[in-house]
Design an enzyme around this catalytic site. Structure first.
Site, short mmCIF file in Angstrom:
data_model
loop_
_atom_site.label_atom_id
_atom_site.label_comp_id
_atom_site.label_asym_id
_atom_site.label_seq_id
_atom_site.Cartn_x
_atom_site.Cartn_y
_atom_site.Cartn_z
N PRO A 22 45.51 132.15 -98.99
CA PRO A 22 45.27 133.46 -98.38
C PRO A 22 46.42 133.79 -97.43
O PRO A 22 46.80 132.96 -96.61
CB PRO A 22 43.97 133.27 -97.59
CG PRO A 22 43.90 131.79 -97.32
CD PRO A 22 44.58 131.13 -98.49
N MET A 23 47.00 134.96 -97.56
CA MET A 23 48.05 135.39 -96.62
C MET A 23 47.84 136.86 -96.30
O MET A 23 48.00 137.73 -97.17
CB MET A 23 49.44 135.17 -97.24
CG MET A 23 49.86 133.71 -97.31
SD MET A 23 51.52 133.48 -97.97
CE MET A 23 51.22 133.65 -99.73
N CYS A 106 44.07 129.74 -89.44
CA CYS A 106 45.08 130.74 -89.09
C CYS A 106 45.34 130.73 -87.59
O CYS A 106 44.41 130.87 -86.80
CB CYS A 106 44.57 132.11 -89.54
SG CYS A 106 45.78 133.38 -89.37
N LYS A 145 38.84 126.40 -94.72
CA LYS A 145 40.28 126.14 -94.60
C LYS A 145 40.60 125.83 -93.16
O LYS A 145 40.28 126.62 -92.26
CB LYS A 145 41.07 127.36 -95.08
CG LYS A 145 42.57 127.18 -95.00
CD LYS A 145 43.26 128.27 -95.82
CE LYS A 145 44.77 128.17 -95.77
NZ LYS A 145 45.32 128.65 -94.49
N ASN A 206 47.62 121.54 -98.37
CA ASN A 206 48.40 122.76 -98.12
C ASN A 206 49.49 122.48 -97.08
O ASN A 206 49.27 121.71 -96.15
CB ASN A 206 47.46 123.87 -97.63
CG ASN A 206 48.18 125.12 -97.16
OD1 ASN A 206 47.99 125.58 -96.04
ND2 ASN A 206 49.02 125.68 -98.00
N GLY A 207 50.63 123.12 -97.29
CA GLY A 207 51.71 123.05 -96.32
C GLY A 207 53.02 122.61 -96.92
O GLY A 207 53.15 121.47 -97.39
N ARG A 231 53.85 130.18 -98.71
CA ARG A 231 55.19 130.78 -98.65
C ARG A 231 56.02 130.49 -99.90
O ARG A 231 56.89 131.28 -100.27
CB ARG A 231 55.89 130.32 -97.37
CG ARG A 231 55.25 130.98 -96.12
CD ARG A 231 55.63 130.25 -94.86
NE ARG A 231 55.14 128.87 -94.87
CZ ARG A 231 55.50 127.95 -94.01
NH1 ARG A 231 56.35 128.25 -93.07
NH2 ARG A 231 55.00 126.73 -94.09
C1 LIG Z 1 52.29 135.92 -93.99
C2 LIG Z 1 51.22 134.87 -93.86
C3 LIG Z 1 49.90 135.26 -93.69
C4 LIG Z 1 48.89 134.30 -93.59
N1 LIG Z 1 47.58 134.71 -93.49
C5 LIG Z 1 46.59 133.79 -93.53
C6 LIG Z 1 45.23 134.19 -93.58
O1 LIG Z 1 44.90 135.38 -93.60
N2 LIG Z 1 44.29 133.21 -93.61
C7 LIG Z 1 44.61 131.87 -93.61
O2 LIG Z 1 43.72 131.02 -93.64
N3 LIG Z 1 45.90 131.48 -93.56
C8 LIG Z 1 46.87 132.39 -93.56
N4 LIG Z 1 48.18 131.98 -93.61
C9 LIG Z 1 48.48 130.53 -93.74
C10 LIG Z 1 48.63 130.14 -95.22
O3 LIG Z 1 47.43 130.35 -95.93
C11 LIG Z 1 49.04 128.67 -95.35
O4 LIG Z 1 48.02 127.85 -94.81
C12 LIG Z 1 50.35 128.36 -94.61
O5 LIG Z 1 51.33 129.35 -94.87
C13 LIG Z 1 50.90 126.98 -95.02
O6 LIG Z 1 51.13 126.91 -96.40
P1 LIG Z 1 52.64 127.10 -97.00
O7 LIG Z 1 53.52 126.10 -96.32
O8 LIG Z 1 52.47 126.82 -98.48
O9 LIG Z 1 53.08 128.49 -96.69
C14 LIG Z 1 49.21 132.91 -93.67
C15 LIG Z 1 50.54 132.53 -93.83
C16 LIG Z 1 51.54 133.49 -93.95
C17 LIG Z 1 52.97 133.03 -94.17
#
Ligand SMILES: Cc1cc2nc3c(=O)[nH]c(=O)nc-3n(C[C@H](O)[C@H](O)[C@H](O)COP(=O)(O)O)c2cc1C
Length: 332
Positions: A22-23, A106, A145, A206-207, A231
């Protein structure tokens, strides 16, 4: 994933076990549909707030629009009050959600100011109350999450995982950073491995997964049942299939040809224009254009030009010309 059994969330088989994170501001319906079409096993919506006074805004209306989405439809909810969260879960199930995901991952101020998102990890009793209330409220599976803890001195992901399992949570995603880490440093996976050892429910790692090789390494390090990609999918919706292929065969796939990147981006733009309507569609599209094009020669010039135009036709024409010029250069 280690025993070859398919990953499941309740009755839903998640295949491949590679999930779009989710982003907020990114994982709208057009992007979720694109990632599913190109190979994501599941795509989680942007968070929807649990406060009903916010449900009638245009933003919320669009976040609850799931027309044409492939099952299972996973919707994330954010908040701090168990009854409001239960109510939000019911509301979203009535609007098509087949999986409810609770956001305790988040770090955004907007959420944490009211002690929601990852700030909740400090209060284990409240975590238990929210999970139990949401699970009791809806007939669909509920996922959670989290991050590894509030800060490095309070890495309580294992305790939270047990609380979640006891409350009936169907699967748990863990981002390998604490709330205080924000996005700094590298994600750590030792805590995720400890979580996986501590619970029977599926664990989603995740991460910082940005390549098939990293995906395989994270699965090896954690023993997780699935991966969630945030990302790494920006401007790269091919990553899901690339990871799934590598995990299944050990072979890396060819990068998409320039022609395919251009055609996919133009299709994505058309979906954004149709979904958001004039004006907003163009503004939302800008960041996607940057993500798709940033590694291609001449992208800075395109980016400056894209920021100056306000209408769909001009934006689309700039992008089409950028890819046509690249293809002409390749052919020369
Ligand atoms: C632009 C953006 C918006 C995000 N919005 C949410 C969100 O609404 N809810 C959530 O649980 N995490 C949110 N996240 C966190 C991501 O879901 C994820 O946990 C985090 O980016 C780490 O994963 P990655 O390294 O693959 O990016 C957001 C991350 C980004 C970059």
């Amino acid at each position: 994933m280690d025993n070859g059994a398919p990953m499941r969330i309740g009755p839903h088989r998640i295949d491949p076990p590679v999930i779009l994170a989710p982003m907020a501001g990114v994982t709208d319906r057009p992007f979720r549909q694109l990632c599913r079409r190109l190979g994501a096993g599941l795509a989680v919506s942007e968070m929807t707030h649990s406060d009903p006074s916010l449900w009638h805004t245009e933003k919320s209306r669009l976040r609850m629009d799931h027309r044409g989405e492939a099952a299972p439809i996973a919707v994330q909810i954010a908040g701090y009050d168990p009854d409001m969260m239960a109510n939000a879960a019911r509301h979203n199930v009535e609007h098509g959600a087949q999986i409810i995901d609770i956001n305790m991952g988040c770090p955004a101020k907007k959420v944490c100011r009211v002690d929601a998102g990852s700030a909740l990890l400090k209060d284990e009793a409240l975590v238990a109350a929210i999970c139990a209330a949401v699970v009791a409220a809806v007939p669909v599976p509920v996922t959670l999450k989290i991050r590894t803890g509030y800060d490095r001195s309070r890495r309580n992901a294992v305790a939270i995982a047990r609380i979640a399992q006891d409350a009936g949570i169907a699967a748990l995603t863990v981002h390998g950073r604490t709330r205080e880490d924000h996005y700094e440093g590298e994600a750590e996976y030792e805590t995720l491995a400890a979580v996986k050892q501590a619970v029977r429910i599926p664990v989603i790692a995740n991460g910082d997964v940005t390549s098939p090789q990293k995906a395989a390494a994270v699965l090896r390090a954690t023993g997780a049942d699935a991966l969630m990609i945030g990302r790494g999918a920006l401007g790269n919706p091919w990553i899901f299939n690339e990871i799934a292929t590598y995990l299944a065969t050990g072979h890396t796939s060819l990068e998409p040809a320039l022609e395919e990147v251009g055609a996919t981006l133009l299709g994505h733009l058309d979906e954004l224009y149709a979904f958001y309507g004039p004006g907003r569609g163009v503004r939302v599209a800008r960041k996607h254009i940057q993500w798709y094009c940033q590694d291609h020669a001449g992208s800075e010039k395109l980016w400056l030009a894209v920021n100056r135009v306000e209408c769909e036709q001009s934006q689309r024409a700039l992008v089409a010309e950028f890819f046509a010029a690249g293809l002409r250069k390749q052919a020369a």
